[in-house]
Scaffold this motif. Structure first.
Motif, PDB file in Angstrom:
ATOM      1  N   ALA A 176      -3.743  -9.971  -1.863  1.00  0.00           N
ATOM      2  CA  ALA A 176      -4.903  -9.014  -1.253  1.00  0.00           C
ATOM      3  C   ALA A 176      -5.382  -9.019   0.170  1.00  0.00           C
ATOM      4  O   ALA A 176      -5.534  -8.298   0.858  1.00  0.00           O
ATOM      5  N   ARG A 177      -5.459 -10.668   0.447  1.00  0.00           N
ATOM      6  CA  ARG A 177      -5.626 -10.968   1.772  1.00  0.00           C
ATOM      7  C   ARG A 177      -4.619 -10.391   2.713  1.00  0.00           C
ATOM      8  O   ARG A 177      -4.965  -9.680   3.884  1.00  0.00           O
ATOM      9  N   GLY A 182      -2.663  -6.361   6.757  1.00  0.00           N
ATOM     10  CA  GLY A 182      -1.511  -5.368   7.114  1.00  0.00           C
ATOM     11  C   GLY A 182      -2.110  -4.122   7.404  1.00  0.00           C
ATOM     12  O   GLY A 182      -1.204  -3.285   7.997  1.00  0.00           O
ATOM     13  N   VAL A 183      -3.143  -3.635   6.991  1.00  0.00           N
ATOM     14  CA  VAL A 183      -3.625  -2.111   7.256  1.00  0.00           C
ATOM     15  C   VAL A 183      -3.708  -2.139   8.844  1.00  0.00           C
ATOM     16  O   VAL A 183      -3.493  -0.979   9.297  1.00  0.00           O
ATOM     17  N   TRP A 184      -4.088  -3.121   9.588  1.00  0.00           N
ATOM     18  CA  TRP A 184      -4.334  -2.747  10.831  1.00  0.00           C
ATOM     19  C   TRP A 184      -3.082  -2.626  11.521  1.00  0.00           C
ATOM     20  O   TRP A 184      -2.954  -1.837  12.413  1.00  0.00           O
ATOM     21  N   THR A 187      -1.408   1.029   9.303  1.00  0.00           N
ATOM     22  CA  THR A 187      -2.241   2.056   9.386  1.00  0.00           C
ATOM     23  C   THR A 187      -2.712   2.443  10.830  1.00  0.00           C
ATOM     24  O   THR A 187      -2.437   3.335  11.433  1.00  0.00           O
ATOM     25  N   TYR A 188      -3.511   1.190  11.192  1.00  0.00           N
ATOM     26  CA  TYR A 188      -4.106   1.837  12.457  1.00  0.00           C
ATOM     27  C   TYR A 188      -3.449   1.912  13.927  1.00  0.00           C
ATOM     28  O   TYR A 188      -3.394   2.717  14.640  1.00  0.00           O
ATOM     29  N   ALA A 189      -2.521   0.790  13.837  1.00  0.00           N
ATOM     30  CA  ALA A 189      -1.527   0.643  14.940  1.00  0.00           C
ATOM     31  C   ALA A 189      -0.534   2.017  15.000  1.00  0.00           C
ATOM     32  O   ALA A 189       0.106   2.269  15.989  1.00  0.00           O
ATOM     33  N   GLU A 209      -7.188  -9.094  17.300  1.00  0.00           N
ATOM     34  CA  GLU A 209      -8.670  -9.156  16.879  1.00  0.00           C
ATOM     35  C   GLU A 209      -9.052  -9.283  15.480  1.00  0.00           C
ATOM     36  O   GLU A 209      -9.992 -10.191  15.187  1.00  0.00           O
ATOM     37  N   MET A 210      -8.556  -8.362  14.758  1.00  0.00           N
ATOM     38  CA  MET A 210      -9.207  -8.014  13.539  1.00  0.00           C
ATOM     39  C   MET A 210      -8.725  -9.180  12.412  1.00  0.00           C
ATOM     40  O   MET A 210      -8.975  -9.033  11.383  1.00  0.00           O
ATOM     41  N   SER A 211      -7.679 -10.008  12.895  1.00  0.00           N
ATOM     42  CA  SER A 211      -7.240 -10.757  11.890  1.00  0.00           C
ATOM     43  C   SER A 211      -7.926 -12.176  11.994  1.00  0.00           C
ATOM     44  O   SER A 211      -7.684 -13.179  11.234  1.00  0.00           O
ATOM     45  N   THR A 212      -8.900 -12.154  12.767  1.00  0.00           N
ATOM     46  CA  THR A 212      -9.803 -13.362  13.021  1.00  0.00           C
ATOM     47  C   THR A 212     -11.030 -13.180  12.598  1.00  0.00           C
ATOM     48  O   THR A 212     -11.560 -11.954  12.728  1.00  0.00           O
TER      49      THR A 212
END
Length: 238
Positions: A176-177, A182-184, A187-189, A209-212
């Motif tokens: 799940a983590r 992976g969504v960033w 999906t976002y990228a 950034e969003m992985s930290t």
């Protein structure tokens, strides 16, 4: 659990439990922390604690009124871990930065416990000591009392909020983590610039950034804002 705690002089068990542990409040808290790390909140029962300690579950009553009383003791222990070894430097920003990092780090070491403990107020020795230290850093740094209390409130709530948020994320099952992270990328990228120009322009930065944890930059923003407030207070009137 009931509401009967044995007076302090009568608490210590004279003989070790079946596991070779001399029963004490400290041993119970340490065992509860370990069980919470392994099994989550469901582990916080006298039955499981008694089994892990090799003692009759009713022996827990000698030290704690109920599981909530035990949780407050566990919370105070996390605060003690955060304070251990800290020394003031006389630089209020450096001191608050280090205290904040220590709080966040201590709770990340025990993510399952952090989700239960981050929002509790214990009124116990280590928490009282931490409140005294942080207010002292701010007052010695030149903040008037009202500002010191306001910044203390924001500082502590920020540290504990991020501690709980990051603990919840790290306590997720690995699959799940990884999916959330992976969504960033997935999906976002991949959003097109024509419909989402701001996301597309910053996509590589977002992925990194969003992985930290957001706590380090949030802490710096709070310290910078506090420093700006202090500078305004020191500015001559007129």
């Amino acid at each position: 659990m009931g509401e009967r705690v044995v007076p302090e002089p009568q608490r210590r068990r004279r003989r070790p439990t079946k596991q070779g542990t001399v029963l004490s409040a400290e041993a119970i808290v340490a065992t509860a922390l370990r069980l919470l790390g392994q099994h989550g909140s469901e582990a916080l029962t006298v039955r499981r604690l008694g089994a892990a300690l090799g003692a009759d579950p009713s022996a827990i009553y000698r030290y704690f009124r109920n599981t909530d009383d035990l949780l407050l003791a566990i919370t105070d222990e996390l605060i003690a871990v955060a304070q251990q070894g800290w020394q003031a430097t006389g630089d209020w920003q450096a001191d608050l930065r280090e205290i904040g990092r220590r709080i966040h780090r201590a709770y990340q070491l025990h993510p399952q416990t952090a989700m239960l403990a981050a929002y509790r107020t214990t009124g116990r020795a280590h928490e009282i000591g931490a409140v005294e230290v942080i207010l002292g850093v701010l007052r010695d740094g030149g903040f008037p009392d009202a500002e010191a209390v306001r910044i203390y409130h924001a500082f502590v709530d920020q540290a504990l909020a991020f501690a709980a948020l990051d603990a919840a994320a790290s306590a997720l099952p690995p699959a799940a983590r990884q999916a959330d992270e992976g969504v960033w990328r997935e999906t976002y990228a991949r959003l097109p610039a024509r419909s989402h120009p701001h996301i597309a322009a910053t996509a590589p930065l977002l992925v990194a950034e969003m992985s930290t944890s957001g706590y380090p930059p949030a802490l710096e923003l709070l310290l910078e804002a506090a420093a700006a407030r202090l500078a305004r207070l020191r500015r001559p009137a007129g």
